[in-house]
Design a protein around this motif. Structure first.
Motif, PDB file in Angstrom:
ATOM      1  N   LEU A 139       0.849  -1.189   0.000  1.00 45.86           N
ATOM      2  CA  LEU A 139       0.000   0.000   0.000  1.00 45.86           C
ATOM      3  C   LEU A 139       0.888   1.244   0.000  1.00 45.86           C
ATOM      4  O   LEU A 139       1.808   1.369   0.815  1.00 45.86           O
ATOM      5  N   VAL A 140       0.589   2.165  -0.923  1.00 48.31           N
ATOM      6  CA  VAL A 140       1.396   3.366  -1.091  1.00 48.31           C
ATOM      7  C   VAL A 140       0.488   4.578  -0.943  1.00 48.31           C
ATOM      8  O   VAL A 140      -0.586   4.652  -1.569  1.00 48.31           O
ATOM      9  N   ARG A 141       0.928   5.544  -0.116  1.00 47.92           N
ATOM     10  CA  ARG A 141       0.150   6.757   0.114  1.00 47.92           C
ATOM     11  C   ARG A 141       0.423   7.768  -0.986  1.00 47.92           C
ATOM     12  O   ARG A 141       1.574   7.967  -1.405  1.00 47.92           O
ATOM     13  N   CYS A 142      -0.643   8.397  -1.503  1.00 44.08           N
ATOM     14  CA  CYS A 142      -0.531   9.403  -2.566  1.00 44.08           C
ATOM     15  C   CYS A 142      -0.389  10.804  -1.965  1.00 44.08           C
ATOM     16  O   CYS A 142      -0.651  11.019  -0.775  1.00 44.08           O
ATOM     17  N   ALA A 143      -0.002  11.757  -2.789  1.00 42.38           N
ATOM     18  CA  ALA A 143       0.222  13.115  -2.322  1.00 42.38           C
ATOM     19  C   ALA A 143      -1.067  13.796  -1.895  1.00 42.38           C
ATOM     20  O   ALA A 143      -1.044  14.682  -1.028  1.00 42.38           O
ATOM     21  N   ASP A 144      -2.224  13.400  -2.465  1.00 37.13           N
ATOM     22  CA  ASP A 144      -3.490  14.036  -2.128  1.00 37.13           C
ATOM     23  C   ASP A 144      -4.228  13.322  -0.996  1.00 37.13           C
ATOM     24  O   ASP A 144      -5.389  13.612  -0.730  1.00 37.13           O
ATOM     25  N   GLY A 145      -3.564  12.400  -0.320  1.00 37.68           N
ATOM     26  CA  GLY A 145      -4.181  11.718   0.811  1.00 37.68           C
ATOM     27  C   GLY A 145      -4.740  10.349   0.482  1.00 37.68           C
ATOM     28  O   GLY A 145      -5.068   9.589   1.395  1.00 37.68           O
TER      29      GLY A 145
ATOM     30  N   VAL B 196      -0.830   6.923 -10.437  1.00 34.27           N
ATOM     31  CA  VAL B 196       0.315   6.421 -11.207  1.00 34.27           C
ATOM     32  C   VAL B 196       1.602   7.072 -10.717  1.00 34.27           C
ATOM     33  O   VAL B 196       2.658   6.408 -10.630  1.00 34.27           O
ATOM     34  N   ARG B 197       1.533   8.306 -10.365  1.00 32.31           N
ATOM     35  CA  ARG B 197       2.738   9.000  -9.885  1.00 32.31           C
ATOM     36  C   ARG B 197       3.238   8.351  -8.598  1.00 32.31           C
ATOM     37  O   ARG B 197       4.456   8.154  -8.415  1.00 32.31           O
ATOM     38  N   ALA B 198       2.333   8.007  -7.713  1.00 32.24           N
ATOM     39  CA  ALA B 198       2.740   7.357  -6.463  1.00 32.24           C
ATOM     40  C   ALA B 198       3.351   5.986  -6.736  1.00 32.24           C
ATOM     41  O   ALA B 198       4.330   5.589  -6.086  1.00 32.24           O
TER      42      ALA B 198
ATOM     43  N   VAL C 244       4.906   4.949  -9.568  1.00 31.16           N
ATOM     44  CA  VAL C 244       6.214   5.098 -10.208  1.00 31.16           C
ATOM     45  C   VAL C 244       7.260   5.541  -9.196  1.00 31.16           C
ATOM     46  O   VAL C 244       8.406   5.029  -9.181  1.00 31.16           O
ATOM     47  N   ASP C 245       6.892   6.468  -8.321  1.00 32.68           N
ATOM     48  CA  ASP C 245       7.851   6.928  -7.316  1.00 32.68           C
ATOM     49  C   ASP C 245       8.217   5.803  -6.353  1.00 32.68           C
ATOM     50  O   ASP C 245       9.380   5.673  -5.948  1.00 32.68           O
ATOM     51  N   ALA C 246       7.246   4.979  -5.974  1.00 34.99           N
ATOM     52  CA  ALA C 246       7.545   3.873  -5.068  1.00 34.99           C
ATOM     53  C   ALA C 246       8.455   2.848  -5.745  1.00 34.99           C
ATOM     54  O   ALA C 246       9.380   2.308  -5.102  1.00 34.99           O
ATOM     55  N   ALA C 247       8.221   2.562  -7.006  1.00 35.61           N
ATOM     56  CA  ALA C 247       9.080   1.626  -7.727  1.00 35.61           C
ATOM     57  C   ALA C 247      10.484   2.180  -7.887  1.00 35.61           C
ATOM     58  O   ALA C 247      11.479   1.440  -7.769  1.00 35.61           O
ATOM     59  N   ARG C 248      10.607   3.465  -8.095  1.00 36.89           N
ATOM     60  CA  ARG C 248      11.943   4.049  -8.267  1.00 36.89           C
ATOM     61  C   ARG C 248      12.698   4.073  -6.945  1.00 36.89           C
ATOM     62  O   ARG C 248      13.920   3.876  -6.922  1.00 36.89           O
ATOM     63  N   ARG C 249      11.976   4.311  -5.858  1.00 29.08           N
ATOM     64  CA  ARG C 249      12.651   4.279  -4.560  1.00 29.08           C
ATOM     65  C   ARG C 249      13.106   2.860  -4.207  1.00 29.08           C
ATOM     66  O   ARG C 249      14.154   2.668  -3.581  1.00 29.08           O
TER      67      ARG C 249
END
Length: 629
Positions: free
Chosen positions: A246-252, A357-359, A361-366
């Motif tokens: 589970l990944v948290r997004c920037a908008d909550g 999708v942004r969340a 991609v960022d999680a995969a890159r981290r």
């Protein structure tokens, strides 16, 4: 007759009868044997007085009864003794036992002979006739054993010739059908590609063998609606094991990343050692390697679903399997509130929100910083990925190596209009039911956005796609449904995409909508291409010989195109990126939400239409290339 008539009278009777009998030759003789004859008495050939007429009546009575030994006569089989004519009036008897009859003129005159019967030569007729006796003339039965055999042969010959003619005709028609099918097979589709003609897109598309040969549909599933409905049955033909993050997004909000562990019920395979080996591997469960055996720099492939979908759907699982066989680290992205992912904020998922999708991609890159990122999606997921690519590229970022978008409704407005007509009502009802279930499941969380914005959704069910779009407008801050549609419309965001991207659609897709504006935008793009085929349905593209029990045609295209984006490029292809002008804040191709909403409200206040929403397309780069690659 002897004892009653004199010799002269007996000879006279014979002469009268034989003179008056006329042979009738049968017309169906087909061999070299003498023709069979039927003898009849002709009254017109007689010139008789009263006494002769009486004799003729006696003879005609006997001839009409068939008493003179023709084949098949019961009287000839039971008794071959000489026959006699008996008068019903006087009881006189006429003897015809002699082979030759005495002529009225005396013994010197030639005797009248009866016609020869050749049936004895063939084995038919009376076998007990002694030598020296000729067969007596008589009418008898016309259907002799020889006649039956002859007619059987004739009928058999005609039947054989008819069957042979029909067989040759059917064989020729089958030959013509095979030739026509080879030249214009209704179950095969030739892929056509639309792109801007730049070296980059030409090079990437040339590495896709599936776009260079015909796509063949199963004969039992060529209808667009059958393809669309049966295609979702692919979820029951492959079983994968996931590990959810589970990944948290920037908008909550939050999304679920289902990382592929291995295929269920089969032992894992070893990872491919070369790209050639990966490309030649069959997409089957026992060729999927375990995720723990992959290197850290293995490409990360993110697959996104459609409306109310998830990692459990057939298109997602087979696309993940396609990437896993090639040695990629695969993950299925579940949008907020879908497939068991909790909805942590009032915002529902939508096509215009790229935060999910942004969340991911960022999680995969981290997690894997040295690995390239690949994206793919279908149906609604194509809107989300397209919006993400346009927003990131407009800011000058290029976080993704390549993307494939399958069965994208190219015009949201015309696509929604088609859902309200004829067969589209079936899909409208099915999707509305799914969206209503989604809303009822997360109703308590959605209601927290406030009474002023959600007043029309209080205690109200979602009965159509338009109702859910109104909920999206209320939760994501758009002014109207029209503004929401224009924000993620492909024809507006394509010019802003600078990541190698391939759209794959079918012309018979019931969700497709109009494509003219998108094709015009693609012709002016240096990184985006469109491949379309005549048939395939929506997110189906079932192949001949595979059906629902394996990867579809778009899975093969997806693997080939994304693999080509990872391969080394030529100098001409690399020069395409360097020749592009850098984007600035005031560039028309910038499509961030802040710029877009400001332009929308400004033009609405000034009475402008949709012109301000149209992205800039250089007219000098409007070359359209539609080719059979």
């Amino acid at each position: 007759a002897e004892g009653h008539f004199e010799t002269r009278e007996r000879g006279r009777i014979d002469a009268i009868l034989f003179a008056s009998m006329e042979p009738i030759v049968e017309a169906d003789d087909t061999d070299d044997d003498p023709p069979s004859r039927v003898w009849s008495v002709s009254s017109s050939a007689m010139n008789l007085d009263a006494e002769d007429e009486e004799l003729v009546r006696w003879a005609a009575k006997v001839y009409g009864r068939g008493d003179f030994g023709r084949d098949g006569d019961a009287s000839s089989k039971e008794d071959d003794s000489p026959r006699s004519l008996t008068s019903d009036n006087e009881g006189n008897v006429v003897d015809f036992t002699t082979d030759t009859a005495d002529t009225p003129g005396g013994a010197d005159e030639p005797a009248l002979e009866s016609p020869a019967d050749d049936s004895s030569e063939k084995g038919g007729g009376d076998k007990d006739v002694t030598a020296g006796q000729s067969r007596r003339p008589g009418r008898g039965s016309i259907f002799t054993s020889k006649d039956v055999r002859r007619q059987t042969v004739v009928i058999a010959k005609k039947a054989f010739s008819s069957v042979a003619s029909v067989g040759l005709g059917l064989g020729y028609l089958a030959y013509l059908r095979v030739r026509h099918r080879e030249q214009n097979d209704p179950n095969s589709c030739t892929p056509f590609v639309v792109h801007g003609g730049e070296a980059l897109t030409r090079e990437l598309l040339s590495r896709c063998p599936s776009l260079q040969r015909e796509y063949e549909l199963p004969k039992w599933c060529t209808n667009t609606h059958a393809q669309t409905l049966i295609g979702y049955g692919r979820m029951f033909t492959i079983f994968l094991e996931y590990d959810r993050q589970l990944v948290r997004c920037a908008d909550g909000g939050q999304v679920g990343l289902d990382w592929l562990v291995k295929a269920r019920f089969t032992p894992p395979a070893r990872p491919p050692s070369t790209p050639e080996e990966a490309a030649n591997r069959a997409v089957v469960p026992h060729n999927i390697p375990a995720a723990c055996d992959l290197p850290d720099d293995a490409p990360v492939f993110i697959m996104l679903h459609g409306i109310n979908g998830g990692s459990h759907e057939g298109p997602s699982k087979w696309a993940v399997a396609t990437g896993a066989v090639r040695g990629w680290r695969c993950v299925a992205l579940n949008l907020r509130g879908c497939n068991g992912v909790p909805l942590s904020s009032a915002k529902v998922y939508c096509a215009a929100s790229a935060e999910d999708v942004r969340a991911a991609v960022d999680a995969a890159r981290r997690r894997y910083p040295s690995a390239p990122i690949l994206l793919a999606g279908y149906s609604l997921g194509t809107y989300v990925i397209g919006t993400y690519l346009a927003e990131e590229n407009s800011k000058g970022f290029d976080p993704v190596a390549g993307a494939v978008l399958i069965s994208c409704p190219m015009d949201p407005v015309s696509s929604l209009s088609a859902m309200n007509r004829s067969t589209g009502l079936i899909y409208q009802g099915a999707l509305s039911s799914e969206l209503s279930r989604y809303y009822q499941k997360h109703k308590d969380q959605v209601d927290t956005i406030g009474e002023d914005k959600n007043v029309e959704f209080k205690d109200k069910a979602i009965r159509s796609i338009a109702d859910f779009d109104k909920l999206i407008v209320a939760t994501h801050g758009f002014d109207s449904v029209e503004e929401y549609y224009h924000y993620f419309a492909p024809q507006r965001i394509i010019p802003s995409i600078r990541t190698p991207t391939l759209y794959v659609v079918a012309k018979d897709d019931p969700f497709l909508g109009e494509t003219e504006q998108c094709e015009a935008a693609i012709r002016g793009s240096s990184h985006v291409a469109l491949a379309h085929v005549r048939k395939g349905g929506h997110v189906a593209f079932l192949e001949k010989g595979v059906g629902v029990f394996g990867p579809c045609w778009t899975d093969r295209v997806l693997g080939e195109f994304l693999a080509s984006t990872l391969a080394p490029r030529s100098a001409a292809a690399r020069a395409v990126d360097r020749s592009l002008k850098p984007l600035s804040e005031r560039n028309e191709q910038r499509i961030s939400r802040e710029v877009f909403n400001g332009r929308w409200r400004e033009n609405k206040e000034n009475g402008g239409g949709d012109d301000a929403l149209t992205s800039h397309v250089d007219p000098k780069r409007g070359l359209r290339i539609r080719s059979r690659l």
